[in-house]
Design an enzyme around this catalytic site. Structure first.
Site, PDB file in Angstrom:
ATOM      1  N   HIS A   1    -118.242  -4.037 -64.463  1.00 13.80           N
ATOM      2  CA  HIS A   1    -117.976  -3.081 -65.539  1.00 13.80           C
ATOM      3  C   HIS A   1    -116.549  -2.547 -65.468  1.00 13.80           C
ATOM      4  O   HIS A   1    -115.983  -2.172 -66.505  1.00 13.80           O
ATOM      5  CB  HIS A   1    -118.997  -1.936 -65.481  1.00 13.80           C
ATOM      6  CG  HIS A   1    -120.346  -2.323 -65.991  1.00 13.80           C
ATOM      7  ND1 HIS A   1    -120.919  -1.755 -67.108  1.00 13.80           N
ATOM      8  CD2 HIS A   1    -121.234  -3.247 -65.544  1.00 13.80           C
ATOM      9  CE1 HIS A   1    -122.110  -2.302 -67.323  1.00 13.80           C
ATOM     10  NE2 HIS A   1    -122.317  -3.207 -66.373  1.00 13.80           N
ATOM     11  N   ASP A   2    -115.977  -2.489 -64.294  1.00 12.12           N
ATOM     12  CA  ASP A   2    -114.588  -2.074 -64.157  1.00 12.12           C
ATOM     13  C   ASP A   2    -113.643  -3.167 -64.626  1.00 12.12           C
ATOM     14  O   ASP A   2    -112.732  -2.915 -65.428  1.00 12.12           O
ATOM     15  CB  ASP A   2    -114.285  -1.729 -62.697  1.00 12.12           C
ATOM     16  CG  ASP A   2    -112.825  -1.366 -62.487  1.00 12.12           C
ATOM     17  OD1 ASP A   2    -112.361  -0.413 -63.140  1.00 12.12           O
ATOM     18  OD2 ASP A   2    -112.143  -2.042 -61.689  1.00 12.12           O
TER      19      ASP A   2
ATOM     20  N   SER B   1    -129.516 -11.856 -59.437  1.00 15.08           N
ATOM     21  CA  SER B   1    -130.471 -12.161 -58.374  1.00 15.08           C
ATOM     22  C   SER B   1    -130.630 -10.992 -57.419  1.00 15.08           C
ATOM     23  O   SER B   1    -131.668 -10.861 -56.748  1.00 15.08           O
ATOM     24  CB  SER B   1    -130.006 -13.404 -57.604  1.00 15.08           C
ATOM     25  OG  SER B   1    -130.811 -13.631 -56.480  1.00 15.08           O
TER      26      SER B   1
ATOM     27  N   ALA C   1    -131.096  -4.728 -60.407  1.00 20.25           N
ATOM     28  CA  ALA C   1    -132.253  -4.037 -60.965  1.00 20.25           C
ATOM     29  C   ALA C   1    -131.779  -3.177 -62.123  1.00 20.25           C
ATOM     30  O   ALA C   1    -130.591  -2.853 -62.241  1.00 20.25           O
ATOM     31  CB  ALA C   1    -132.939  -3.184 -59.902  1.00 20.25           C
ATOM     32  N   ALA C   2    -132.712  -2.793 -62.993  1.00 12.95           N
ATOM     33  CA  ALA C   2    -132.398  -1.978 -64.168  1.00 12.95           C
ATOM     34  C   ALA C   2    -132.958  -0.574 -63.993  1.00 12.95           C
ATOM     35  O   ALA C   2    -134.104  -0.403 -63.582  1.00 12.95           O
ATOM     36  CB  ALA C   2    -132.972  -2.619 -65.426  1.00 12.95           C
ATOM     37  N   ASP C   3    -132.131   0.423 -64.329  1.00  8.93           N
ATOM     38  CA  ASP C   3    -132.567   1.817 -64.272  1.00  8.93           C
ATOM     39  C   ASP C   3    -132.773   2.421 -65.651  1.00  8.93           C
ATOM     40  O   ASP C   3    -133.713   3.185 -65.860  1.00  8.93           O
ATOM     41  CB  ASP C   3    -131.528   2.664 -63.542  1.00  8.93           C
ATOM     42  CG  ASP C   3    -131.657   2.573 -62.031  1.00  8.93           C
ATOM     43  OD1 ASP C   3    -132.791   2.475 -61.540  1.00  8.93           O
ATOM     44  OD2 ASP C   3    -130.625   2.601 -61.355  1.00  8.93           O
TER      45      ASP C   3
ATOM     46  N   THR D   1    -137.198 -11.579 -55.831  1.00 11.96           N
ATOM     47  CA  THR D   1    -136.544 -11.483 -54.512  1.00 11.96           C
ATOM     48  C   THR D   1    -135.234 -10.712 -54.636  1.00 11.96           C
ATOM     49  O   THR D   1    -134.160 -11.254 -54.335  1.00 11.96           O
ATOM     50  CB  THR D   1    -136.287 -12.885 -53.930  1.00 11.96           C
ATOM     51  OG1 THR D   1    -135.466 -13.638 -54.861  1.00 11.96           O
ATOM     52  CG2 THR D   1    -137.580 -13.634 -53.690  1.00 11.96           C
TER      53      THR D   1
END
Length: 356
Positions: A73-74, A197, A200-202, A216
């Site tokens: 993102h940076d 891989s 994760a999504a918040d 995994t």
């Protein structure tokens, strides 16, 4: 998150290096560790600081995943044609009160809040800190290739503009166009996505935070590419997720853009190619990440030899229990799908990535 320009003033550090050449000798640092370039000695205490205060002594957890995400993102706020941001310059940390307001950066404020006080202790520029922390976090995960690190980014001068980070709801065409403007080929886009891989999504669904993208999430492997191809169900309802094909694995999230890449004729075979070929994706990821983390930067010093070595992953991947070849939504018609065994037992439910 209103740190504003504070980072700029703190990060005009006492370290200025004008040469990217690697010194061909071994230097013993004050810490007793060795490196090929004396300029890199300052990084050993910072690495220890980051491991202890961000990654709980070296874990591949939520903070490591988020730190790797932050590097993308940076850096991606950049155009090879000019006119956008400074690339891998740490602007997302230095100008966080601006860049965290962008829709594509939703959820980034959490990792910035964790990193900022550690950054202030580090003596590094924002860009060096963001990309060093991302590499260390990724390398805490078994199977990750040894990621290089270049040192000496100057402080950023302005925030990256909005709409430079692709959204998971964007079309394949739009994402490829944005990435091409930043200098990345279509294959490189697919290789960079191997970072999912260990992700994760918040915020995509805030009711289920820390939901992994494969079964995994603590190991960098090609399980992610396989599981995106498993036949799922259509999202029921309207809104931004309308038309999204959900993962058939309980507790796992599938990004709309990932599934679209796996099915698009321009990228389907590229998506299938890494499956169960760990050395292939490791090499390709290193090449793409090396390019990403120096976007817009010049005159850097190679300090790759200070980065901790990841634990290996050499096993074959498998279909999750209760799934097999019949569950694959094959879209690549020119290459045979690899033969994989299935894990025995009942269908899995994947737990959330542990909270920090």
């Amino acid at each position: 998150m209103g740190f504003g320009r504070l980072a700029i003033f703190v990060a005009v550090a006492a370290f200025h290096y004008g040469s990217a050449a690697v010194v061909k000798r071994t230097v013993t640092c004050p810490t007793g560790q060795t490196t090929a370039n004396e300029a890199c000695c300052v990084l050993f205490p910072v690495i220890d600081l980051i491991q202890q205060e961000l990654f709980d002594g070296g874990e591949c957890g939520e903070e490591a995943h988020a730190a790797l995400r932050l590097t993308f993102h940076d850096a991606i706020g950049f155009s090879k044609n000019g006119g956008l941001g400074g690339g891998a310059d740490g602007s997302i940390l230095a100008f966080n009160s601006t860049e965290t307001q962008y829709a594509a950066n939703e959820g980034i404020d959490d990792i910035i809040a964790r990193q900022f006080p550690v950054f202030l202790k580090s003596g590094l520029s924002p860009g060096d800190f963001v990309h060093l922390a991302g590499n260390i976090g990724a390398n805490n995960c078994p199977g990750t290739p040894q990621l290089p690190f270049s040192f000496g980014r100057p402080p950023p001068i302005a925030p990256a503009p909005d709409l430079t980070v692709p959204l998971p709801t964007d079309s394949v065409t739009d994402i490829l166009a944005r990435m091409a403007d930043a200098g990345f080929s279509t294959p490189e886009v697919i290789w960079l996505l191997s970072s999912h891989s260990i992700a994760a999504a918040d915020k995509i669904d805030p009711t289920i935070p820390r939901t992994p993208f494969d079964s995994t999430p603590g190991t960098y492997d090609t399980q992610f590419y396989l599981e995106v191809l498993l036949k799922g169900t259509l999202f029921p309802g309207n809104g931004s997720q309308s038309g999204e094909v959900l993962s058939p694995i309980a507790g796992e999230m599938r990004l709309q853009s990932d599934f679209a890449f796996s099915q698009d004729s321009r990228t389907a075979c590229l998506w299938q190619e890494p499956i169960n070929d760990q050395s292939f994706i490791q090499g390709k990821f290193v090449a793409a990440m090396t390019k990403l983390q120096v976007l817009g930067q010049t005159n850097l010093t190679d300090c790759s030899d200070v980065i901790p070595t990841p634990a290996p992953f050499t096993a074959d991947i498998h279909f999750p229990a209760s799934f097999d070849q019949n569950d694959v939504q094959v879209a690549c018609t020119t290459t045979a799908f690899p033969s994989l065994a299935t894990v025995s037992g009942p269908a899995p439910t994947i737990p959330p990535v542990p909270a920090p």
